[in-house]
Design a protein around this motif. Sequence first.
Motif: not given
Length: 296
Positions: A220, A222-224, A246, A265-270, A288
């Motif tokens: 869950e 991963h990538g956040r 989330l 909590i956010i998506e890392e790519r954003t 961050e």
Amino acid sequence: MKLRLGIPKGSLEDATIQLFARAGFSIYVSSRSYFPTIDDPEIECMLIRAQEMTRYVCEGVLDAGLTGLDWVAEHTLGRASHTCVTSLADLVYSKQSFGKVRWVLAAPEDSRFRSPTDFAGATIATELVQVTRSYFEKLKVPVKRVEFSWGATEVKPPILADGIVEATETGSTLRANRLSILDTVLESNTQLIVNNESMADSWKKTKIDNIALLLRAAIEAHGRVGLMLNVRRKDLDKILVLLPALQRPTISSLSDEDWVAVNTIIEERTVRDLIPKVKAAGGQGIVEYPLNKIVV
């Protein structure tokens, strides 16, 4: 008492060890041993090929193990009753990415095969024999033979087989061998499977359930990433419009009543696009931070 846990040897090995590390378990593998060490004295690990994992968990040699849904299906097909193994956790990760693997039907680009129905009377090479047979039986396509392939399956058409059923994540190896993907036979991802008799033991059940919880939490996360910041109350609505979460951001009062702290909590790519917008909307003290686990 110890829990006997199977770690998949081969293509999934490194990804599995990395997943366990994010879940809080350090596994150390020696090239000279099939028994990795783990920093949990209640667990005993063994390296087993993913193709064989279901068998050994079913027979009780292992209490639990990680293997693909594809190999669980291969093991269970053709059995009238199969109640020795249960999938406890659906873990979407693979050797190259956090995604599913596809088993696809493929044939040479310049061949006559354009759809699954064209394979009537043909020979198919694959490691996933039972699943492939079941696939063609459901389509009512009478293939001549489904042969087990020991590897390098993609080089067998057109001389050693008419077509293949092979696992792929990106399709690049198939394209490099001038093969066209005609259909998806099965989508697969890693499963944490357990022996049902082991789950009847309360100590083992608790231990396995806890491992499953931590592995799911690691996936869950991963990538956040986490993002926290301070903002004036009068600017809070402008910030909240920008922040996905989330569930929803956590808002906390600060000692200065005109200010609040926001944590989400956010998506890392954003992040690279979001932080400048948050700053422009009045956010201050923006931090961050990485996440290892998210328990939902």
